[in-house]
Motif scaffolding. Structure first.
Motif, PDB file in Angstrom:
ATOM      1  N   UNK A  35      35.619-120.292 -24.882  1.00 56.68           N
ATOM      2  CA  UNK A  35      36.993-120.633 -24.922  1.00 56.68           C
ATOM      3  C   UNK A  35      37.485-120.520 -26.576  1.00 56.68           C
ATOM      4  N   UNK A  36      36.746-120.727 -27.288  1.00 58.97           N
ATOM      5  CA  UNK A  36      37.080-120.471 -28.842  1.00 58.97           C
ATOM      6  C   UNK A  36      37.086-119.046 -29.233  1.00 58.97           C
ATOM      7  N   UNK A  37      36.340-117.998 -28.505  1.00 61.42           N
ATOM      8  CA  UNK A  37      36.789-116.743 -28.702  1.00 61.42           C
ATOM      9  C   UNK A  37      37.794-116.277 -27.932  1.00 61.42           C
ATOM     10  N   UNK A  38      38.144-116.639 -26.812  1.00 60.67           N
ATOM     11  CA  UNK A  38      39.456-116.299 -26.261  1.00 60.67           C
ATOM     12  C   UNK A  38      40.622-116.713 -26.933  1.00 60.67           C
ATOM     13  N   UNK A  39      40.496-118.020 -27.299  1.00 59.04           N
ATOM     14  CA  UNK A  39      41.659-118.418 -28.032  1.00 59.04           C
ATOM     15  C   UNK A  39      42.051-117.451 -29.417  1.00 59.04           C
ATOM     16  N   UNK A  40      40.761-117.334 -30.118  1.00 58.03           N
ATOM     17  CA  UNK A  40      41.151-116.583 -31.310  1.00 58.03           C
ATOM     18  C   UNK A  40      41.376-114.958 -31.153  1.00 58.03           C
ATOM     19  N   UNK A  41      40.829-114.490 -29.851  1.00 58.70           N
ATOM     20  CA  UNK A  41      40.929-113.063 -29.919  1.00 58.70           C
ATOM     21  C   UNK A  41      41.970-112.735 -28.925  1.00 58.70           C
ATOM     22  N   UNK A  42      42.811-113.623 -28.352  1.00 54.45           N
ATOM     23  CA  UNK A  42      43.966-113.087 -27.565  1.00 54.45           C
ATOM     24  C   UNK A  42      45.288-113.679 -28.184  1.00 54.45           C
ATOM     25  N   UNK A  43      46.272-112.686 -28.358  1.00 56.24           N
ATOM     26  CA  UNK A  43      47.522-113.101 -28.718  1.00 56.24           C
ATOM     27  C   UNK A  43      48.450-113.484 -27.703  1.00 56.24           C
ATOM     28  N   UNK A  44      48.460-113.385 -26.593  1.00 60.21           N
ATOM     29  CA  UNK A  44      49.254-113.711 -25.413  1.00 60.21           C
ATOM     30  C   UNK A  44      48.701-115.098 -24.550  1.00 60.21           C
ATOM     31  N   UNK A  45      49.641-115.922 -24.152  1.00 61.40           N
ATOM     32  CA  UNK A  45      49.012-117.105 -23.642  1.00 61.40           C
ATOM     33  C   UNK A  45      48.591-116.710 -22.000  1.00 61.40           C
ATOM     34  N   UNK A  46      49.120-115.692 -21.589  1.00 63.22           N
ATOM     35  CA  UNK A  46      48.627-115.347 -20.432  1.00 63.22           C
ATOM     36  C   UNK A  46      47.146-114.666 -20.250  1.00 63.22           C
ATOM     37  N   UNK A  90      31.883-106.228 -25.300  1.00 59.66           N
ATOM     38  CA  UNK A  90      33.211-105.224 -25.598  1.00 59.66           C
ATOM     39  C   UNK A  90      33.705-105.734 -26.618  1.00 59.66           C
ATOM     40  N   UNK A  91      33.755-107.211 -26.987  1.00 64.38           N
ATOM     41  CA  UNK A  91      34.520-107.551 -28.299  1.00 64.38           C
ATOM     42  C   UNK A  91      33.631-107.340 -29.468  1.00 64.38           C
ATOM     43  N   UNK A  92      32.341-107.383 -29.346  1.00 66.48           N
ATOM     44  CA  UNK A  92      31.572-106.889 -30.456  1.00 66.48           C
ATOM     45  C   UNK A  92      31.672-105.328 -30.886  1.00 66.48           C
ATOM     46  N   UNK A  93      31.952-104.508 -30.034  1.00 65.11           N
ATOM     47  CA  UNK A  93      32.245-103.042 -30.356  1.00 65.11           C
ATOM     48  C   UNK A  93      33.947-102.963 -30.742  1.00 65.11           C
ATOM     49  N   UNK A  94      35.036-103.650 -29.770  1.00 57.73           N
ATOM     50  CA  UNK A  94      36.278-103.241 -29.939  1.00 57.73           C
ATOM     51  C   UNK A  94      37.015-104.230 -30.998  1.00 57.73           C
ATOM     52  N   UNK A  95      36.451-105.497 -31.249  1.00 60.72           N
ATOM     53  CA  UNK A  95      37.294-106.419 -32.054  1.00 60.72           C
ATOM     54  C   UNK A  95      36.539-106.936 -33.186  1.00 60.72           C
ATOM     55  N   UNK A 102      31.684-113.367 -30.837  1.00 65.34           N
ATOM     56  CA  UNK A 102      31.124-112.699 -29.427  1.00 65.34           C
ATOM     57  C   UNK A 102      29.615-112.241 -29.573  1.00 65.34           C
ATOM     58  N   UNK A 103      29.104-112.250 -30.797  1.00 64.36           N
ATOM     59  CA  UNK A 103      27.795-112.251 -31.026  1.00 64.36           C
ATOM     60  C   UNK A 103      26.920-113.633 -30.547  1.00 64.36           C
ATOM     61  N   UNK A 104      27.672-114.720 -30.880  1.00 65.23           N
ATOM     62  CA  UNK A 104      26.984-115.757 -30.210  1.00 65.23           C
ATOM     63  C   UNK A 104      27.193-116.029 -28.762  1.00 65.23           C
ATOM     64  N   UNK A 105      28.339-115.532 -28.293  1.00 66.78           N
ATOM     65  CA  UNK A 105      28.408-115.592 -26.891  1.00 66.78           C
ATOM     66  C   UNK A 105      27.250-114.698 -26.199  1.00 66.78           C
ATOM     67  N   UNK A 106      26.970-113.469 -26.806  1.00 67.66           N
ATOM     68  CA  UNK A 106      25.888-112.677 -26.318  1.00 67.66           C
ATOM     69  C   UNK A 106      24.487-113.448 -26.435  1.00 67.66           C
ATOM     70  N   UNK A 107      24.162-114.308 -27.523  1.00 66.45           N
ATOM     71  CA  UNK A 107      22.910-114.742 -27.822  1.00 66.45           C
ATOM     72  C   UNK A 107      22.852-116.013 -26.931  1.00 66.45           C
ATOM     73  N   UNK A 108      24.105-116.663 -26.679  1.00 67.43           N
ATOM     74  CA  UNK A 108      23.972-117.900 -25.357  1.00 67.43           C
ATOM     75  C   UNK A 108      23.714-117.300 -24.381  1.00 67.43           C
ATOM     76  N   UNK A 109      24.469-115.996 -23.808  1.00 71.30           N
ATOM     77  CA  UNK A 109      24.500-115.658 -22.526  1.00 71.30           C
ATOM     78  C   UNK A 109      22.894-115.267 -22.220  1.00 71.30           C
ATOM     79  N   UNK A 110      22.320-114.631 -22.924  1.00 73.04           N
ATOM     80  CA  UNK A 110      20.764-114.076 -22.886  1.00 73.04           C
ATOM     81  C   UNK A 110      19.988-115.260 -23.009  1.00 73.04           C
TER      82      UNK A 110
END
Length: 129
Positions: A35-46, A90-95, A102-110
């Protein structure tokens, strides 16, 4: 050849309980960081709400079965981690702005995948003697 360390049912049960608690902790942490990553990474509410929906709904569907210790849920819950893994890569490479999150999401998902598989291995009933 016999096992050098004999495993008892109590040892396996305690390991399974630890894996279960760790899995639930990782699900909560993964949801919060996503949720935090999505909030910080996206500019549009949709796009934020769509991303939050696609990341959180699979985890939310799995939680009741994880709490109930349903082995089938632990098996298919490993597939619920796939959107997080793909999003994180995707976010590690592109943003670069949210690369650390994004790296913390990757570590948590693994880590969640490992914990789910550990629970399945520790609660297996068809172990050859």
């Amino acid at each position: 050849m016999a096992d050098p360390v004999p495993t008892t049912a109590a040892t396996l049960r305690s390991g399974a309980d630890r894996a279960r608690r760790f899995s639930l902790l990782l699900v909560a942490a993964l949801a919060a960081v996503s949720l935090r990553t999505a909030f910080e990474g996206e500019r549009s509410a949709v796009t934020f709400w769509l991303l939050a929906f696609f990341l959180l709904v699979p985890l939310a569907i799995a939680v009741p079965g994880l709490i109930a210790r349903n082995r089938r849920t632990y098996a298919w819950a490993t597939l619920c981690v796939t959107p997080h893994f793909i999003y994180a890569l995707t976010e590690i490479v592109a943003n670069p702005a949210i690369r650390e999150l994004a790296a913390s999401i990757l570590a948590l998902s693994l880590g969640l995948t490992v914990a789910l598989v550990a629970y399945l291995r520790l609660t297996r009933t068809d172990v050859a003697a």
